[in-house]
Design a protein around this motif. Sequence first.
Motif, PDB file in Angstrom:
ATOM      1  N   VAL B 173       0.764  -1.219   0.033  1.00 11.85           N
ATOM      2  CA  VAL B 173      -0.043   0.072  -0.080  1.00 11.85           C
ATOM      3  C   VAL B 173       0.964   1.153   0.137  1.00 11.85           C
ATOM      4  CG1 VAL B 173      -1.838  -1.017   1.238  1.00 11.85           C
ATOM      5  CG2 VAL B 173      -0.163  -0.049   2.356  1.00 11.85           C
ATOM      6  N   GLY B 174       0.218   2.241  -0.281  1.00 12.38           N
ATOM      7  CA  GLY B 174       1.057   3.480  -0.438  1.00 12.38           C
ATOM      8  C   GLY B 174       1.624   3.848  -1.712  1.00 12.38           C
ATOM      9  N   VAL B 209       4.282   4.770 -10.566  1.00 13.08           N
ATOM     10  CA  VAL B 209       3.548   5.476 -11.303  1.00 13.08           C
ATOM     11  C   VAL B 209       2.314   4.481 -11.657  1.00 13.08           C
ATOM     12  CG1 VAL B 209       3.428   6.635 -13.468  1.00 13.08           C
ATOM     13  CG2 VAL B 209       5.008   7.339 -11.792  1.00 13.08           C
ATOM     14  N   LYS B 210       2.746   3.323 -12.264  1.00 13.69           N
ATOM     15  CA  LYS B 210       1.707   2.549 -12.622  1.00 13.69           C
ATOM     16  C   LYS B 210       0.743   2.203 -11.559  1.00 13.69           C
ATOM     17  CE  LYS B 210       1.343  -2.261 -14.122  1.00 13.69           C
ATOM     18  NZ  LYS B 210       0.597  -2.738 -12.881  1.00 13.69           N
ATOM     19  N   GLN B 211       1.024   1.928 -10.361  1.00 14.28           N
ATOM     20  CA  GLN B 211       0.074   1.947  -9.497  1.00 14.28           C
ATOM     21  C   GLN B 211      -0.986   3.155  -9.238  1.00 14.28           C
ATOM     22  OE1 GLN B 211      -0.030  -1.165  -8.324  1.00 14.28           O
ATOM     23  NE2 GLN B 211      -0.322  -0.765  -6.197  1.00 14.28           N
ATOM     24  N   GLN B 212      -0.359   4.420  -9.569  1.00 16.71           N
ATOM     25  CA  GLN B 212      -1.440   5.505  -9.614  1.00 16.71           C
ATOM     26  C   GLN B 212      -2.163   5.446 -10.905  1.00 16.71           C
ATOM     27  OE1 GLN B 212      -3.689   8.753  -9.468  1.00 16.71           O
ATOM     28  NE2 GLN B 212      -2.273   7.985  -7.485  1.00 16.71           N
ATOM     29  N   LEU B 213      -1.586   5.268 -12.051  1.00 17.37           N
ATOM     30  CA  LEU B 213      -2.371   5.437 -13.331  1.00 17.37           C
ATOM     31  C   LEU B 213      -3.115   4.172 -13.551  1.00 17.37           C
ATOM     32  CD1 LEU B 213       0.169   7.462 -15.353  1.00 17.37           C
ATOM     33  CD2 LEU B 213      -1.677   8.286 -14.189  1.00 17.37           C
ATOM     34  N   VAL B 214      -2.656   3.129 -13.467  1.00 14.64           N
ATOM     35  CA  VAL B 214      -3.294   1.773 -13.829  1.00 14.64           C
ATOM     36  C   VAL B 214      -3.157   0.632 -13.073  1.00 14.64           C
ATOM     37  CG1 VAL B 214      -3.218   2.264 -16.301  1.00 14.64           C
ATOM     38  CG2 VAL B 214      -1.243   1.221 -15.210  1.00 14.64           C
ATOM     39  N   ILE B 236     -12.913  -5.480   2.169  1.00 10.69           N
ATOM     40  CA  ILE B 236     -13.341  -4.095   1.929  1.00 10.69           C
ATOM     41  C   ILE B 236     -12.250  -3.862   0.906  1.00 10.69           C
ATOM     42  CG2 ILE B 236     -11.559  -2.904   3.552  1.00 10.69           C
ATOM     43  CD1 ILE B 236     -13.747  -0.652   3.711  1.00 10.69           C
ATOM     44  N   ASP B 237     -12.053  -3.045   0.023  1.00 12.15           N
ATOM     45  CA  ASP B 237     -10.836  -2.816  -1.008  1.00 12.15           C
ATOM     46  C   ASP B 237     -10.215  -1.266  -0.495  1.00 12.15           C
ATOM     47  OD1 ASP B 237     -12.920  -1.052  -2.052  1.00 12.15           O
ATOM     48  OD2 ASP B 237     -12.280  -0.927  -4.041  1.00 12.15           O
ATOM     49  N   GLU B 290      -6.448   4.546  -3.139  1.00 11.03           N
ATOM     50  CA  GLU B 290      -6.333   4.215  -4.661  1.00 11.03           C
ATOM     51  C   GLU B 290      -5.723   3.013  -5.048  1.00 11.03           C
ATOM     52  OE1 GLU B 290      -7.229   7.742  -7.351  1.00 11.03           O
ATOM     53  OE2 GLU B 290      -5.507   8.303  -6.227  1.00 11.03           O
ATOM     54  N   ASP B 291      -4.805   2.158  -3.998  1.00 11.91           N
ATOM     55  CA  ASP B 291      -4.218   1.065  -4.251  1.00 11.91           C
ATOM     56  C   ASP B 291      -4.953  -0.157  -4.842  1.00 11.91           C
ATOM     57  OD1 ASP B 291      -1.457   1.735  -3.641  1.00 11.91           O
ATOM     58  OD2 ASP B 291      -2.287   2.507  -1.624  1.00 11.91           O
ATOM     59  N   LEU B 292      -6.123  -0.072  -4.857  1.00 17.97           N
ATOM     60  CA  LEU B 292      -6.871  -1.099  -5.154  1.00 17.97           C
ATOM     61  C   LEU B 292      -6.796  -2.373  -4.751  1.00 17.97           C
ATOM     62  CD1 LEU B 292      -8.143  -0.209  -8.661  1.00 17.97           C
ATOM     63  CD2 LEU B 292      -9.114   0.535  -6.396  1.00 17.97           C
ATOM     64  N   GLU B 293      -5.783  -2.714  -3.386  1.00 17.79           N
ATOM     65  CA  GLU B 293      -5.833  -3.921  -2.666  1.00 17.79           C
ATOM     66  C   GLU B 293      -6.898  -4.278  -2.088  1.00 17.79           C
ATOM     67  OE1 GLU B 293      -2.936  -5.663  -3.348  1.00 17.79           O
ATOM     68  OE2 GLU B 293      -1.689  -3.894  -4.260  1.00 17.79           O
TER      69      GLU B 293
END
Lengths: 342, 342
Positions: B173-174, B209-214, B236-237, B290-293
Motif C-alpha cells: 500500500v501507499g 506511477v503504474k500503481q497510480q495510473l493503472v 473491503i478494498d 487508490e491502491d485497489l488492494e
Amino acid sequence: MSESFQTIQSIGSKALLEKIAGFDSYKNEHVVQSIGDDAAVIREDNGSLTLLTSDTYVEGVDFDPTYTPFHHLGYKIVSAGVSDVYAMNGNPEAMLINLAVPNRMSVQMIEDLYKGINAAGSNHNVEVVGGDLKANHANLVVSISVYGRVSKEKITYRKGAQEGDAICVTGDVGGALAGLRILMREKKYWEEHGDESVQPELGDYQFVVKQQLVPEARRDLIQALEDQKVVPSSMIDVTKGLVSEVSALSDASELGAYIYQAALPIAIETRQVADEMQEDVDRYALFGGEDLELMFTLPEDKVEEFVKHFNDFVVIGRMVPKEEGMKMQTAEGDVVSFDELS
Amino acid sequence: MSESFQTIQSIGSKALLEKIAGFDSYKNEHVVQSIGDDAAVIREDNGSLTLLTSDTYVEGVDFDPTYTPFHHLGYKIVSAGVSDVYAMNGNPEAMLINLAVPNRMSVQMIEDLYKGINAAGSNHNVEVVGGDLKANHANLVVSISVYGRVSKEKITYRKGAQEGDAICVTGDVGGALAGLRILMREKKYWEEHGDESVQPELGDYQFVVKQQLVPEARRDLIQALEDQKVVPSSMIDVTKGLVSEVSALSDASELGAYIYQAALPIAIETRQVADEMQEDVDRYALFGGEDLELMFTLPEDKVEEFVKHFNDFVVIGRMVPKEEGMKMQTAEGDVVSFDELS
C-alpha cells in the motif's frame, strides 16, 4: 493540437458510440443483450433476466436550471430510467445516482433533487442503493443507473414484431415538446424583460409543462400486461419521437411500418400550444421526444382483447413487409415515406 | 441567493450523502444491502445475489489530464469499479459507461478512453453493455456502474469480522500515492520550465506511477478464495487508505482493531519516493488511497492454511473487542490510537 485532431461534432456522438461499440471488447457469456435496446439484459443462473440501463443529464445541455426545479429534475431522471426497464416489460427495483456538483449549488438544491428522486422511487418501487457525490467546476452532471428484472417468458425487445402486428402507443405524444416550447418562451420573456419577480404564465398549460418537467413512466401498462398475461411482440419507450421509435422497432424486427397521421394521439393542450406558436402539431407528435409513453406491437386480435382491460392507448399503424419500407398516410390520404418526413 | 444558502463544502459531501441517505426513501424488498458497503446487494429469486456499484470521475477533481493518458484513465475506472465487486467476494460481469464530453476533446481521446476500458474489461471478464455519451461545456465527467454477482454462501460484507481474526492486506500500500507525488512533481516542473518536449523522468518509478495510473484490481485473491473454498469474515478494498479501511471493517463489525506499524506492506520504490520527498512513508501506507488492494479478515488458523496456496498478502493486525478501540503499535513499541494518527 496535432493535425489528426477530429472533433466529436464532426462525426456525431451516435457515430462515435457505434465506432466504440465496434471495438473488439470482451463479451461476457451471461450477457444476452448488450448495447442496442432500451436496457442491457443479463441471464441469471435460474434463467430470470436482469435489466440494466444508464443515462447522463448535463446542466445546460439536457436541462436548463432556469426553468427546471431540482425536485422535478430528480423526478424526471428516475422516470426516464425506469421507463427503459418498462420498455423491456420488466420491473425496476434499484438505482444508483452519481452527481458531479459545482460549488454554487447549495445543500438545499441537492436535497430537492433527492426529494424528487425519492418521490419517483416510491411511485415505481425503486430504491436508491448507491452512487456518489463529487465536486465539479462548472455545472451539474447527474448519472443514473437503474436495475430491474423480468422473466424470460415476459421479456420484450425492440425486435420481435411480426408482419401485420398493430403498432400501439400509450397516452399521447408531443406534449413534452409543447411544454418545452412554453418554458423556453417564458425564459425568453424573463431574459428580455429582466423582471424575475414576474411569475411565468403557465396556468393554461399545466398538462404540457408537467409532461416536460415531470413525465410519468407507464408502469400501469406493464401491470396491465402482467394482469392479462399479454406479452407484446416488441416494445420501446417514446423518448426521441414516434418516427424514431417506429423506425427502431421496424429495423430491429426487420420489417417495414405503415402509420396513419390521423391516428396520432395528441392532447388538446398540445394542439393549443402548436397553434399559439404557429407550428405544425403533427411535427410535435412525430419528432417530439421525452414523453415516456410506451410503444408496443401486438397481433390485432390480441389488441381487441387487451383494450377491454386497459384502454389508455391507440393503434397508430401496423408492421408491414420490409420491402414496403416505413411510410405514413397523411390526413389528406397521401402516402409519404419517413425519409420525406424528417 | 437567499440567506438560507448553505454550501456543500460547509457540511462536506459525506455529511450531505448521509443526510440524503436518511431521507424516508422507498425500500425495495429485494434489496439486502443498500448504501454503506462496497457495493449494493440485491437478492435474486433463486437466492443468488446481484452486486451493483457506481462511481464518478471528474476532470480536474479526480484526475488531471496533464499526466493521465486517457487509455490509463479508462483502465483505472474499470479497475476501481470491479474492485468494489471483488470486495464483496463477487465476480463482475457487466458495466455501463456514461460520458459527458467537452468539445475540445477529440474522437481519438474518447477512443483511447474506451481502449483502456476494454483492456481492463478483458482482464476482468466484464462487458460494456450500455451507457451514453453527452456533450458537456467545460470538462470530462465519467460515470461507471458495474454489475456482478455472488452466491449467498460466498458474499462478504464489511461487517462480519470476529474478535481475534487476523486483518490481512494483499500486495502493498501507499504506492499509488507515491506515484501521484512523482506525477505532480513532474507537472510542476513542466509548468515552471514551460518545455513540453521534456519527457517526464519516470524511469526509476515505473512501479508507483503504474500503481497510480493503472492499478490492477485483485481478481487473483478472489479466485484463490474460490479455489480454496475460503470465505473471509469481512472484506473491503483499499481506496481511502489503511486507517480508513480498518476503521470501516471495525465499525461495521462492531469491533476494535490492533495493527502493527512494522507489518505495513510497503514497496521499496514507495520508500524511495517518500525519502526523496522527505516525507514519512508510513503516512503513505496509512492514508494513501487508490491502491485497489483488498483487506480481509480470517481466523488465524485459516490464514495459515490459505497462505500455502496464495501468498501475496500480509497480516497487519487483528480484530479486538470494541472497548479496546482502534490502535496501532508503532515500530518503537508505542501504542497510539487511530485518532492520534490522523
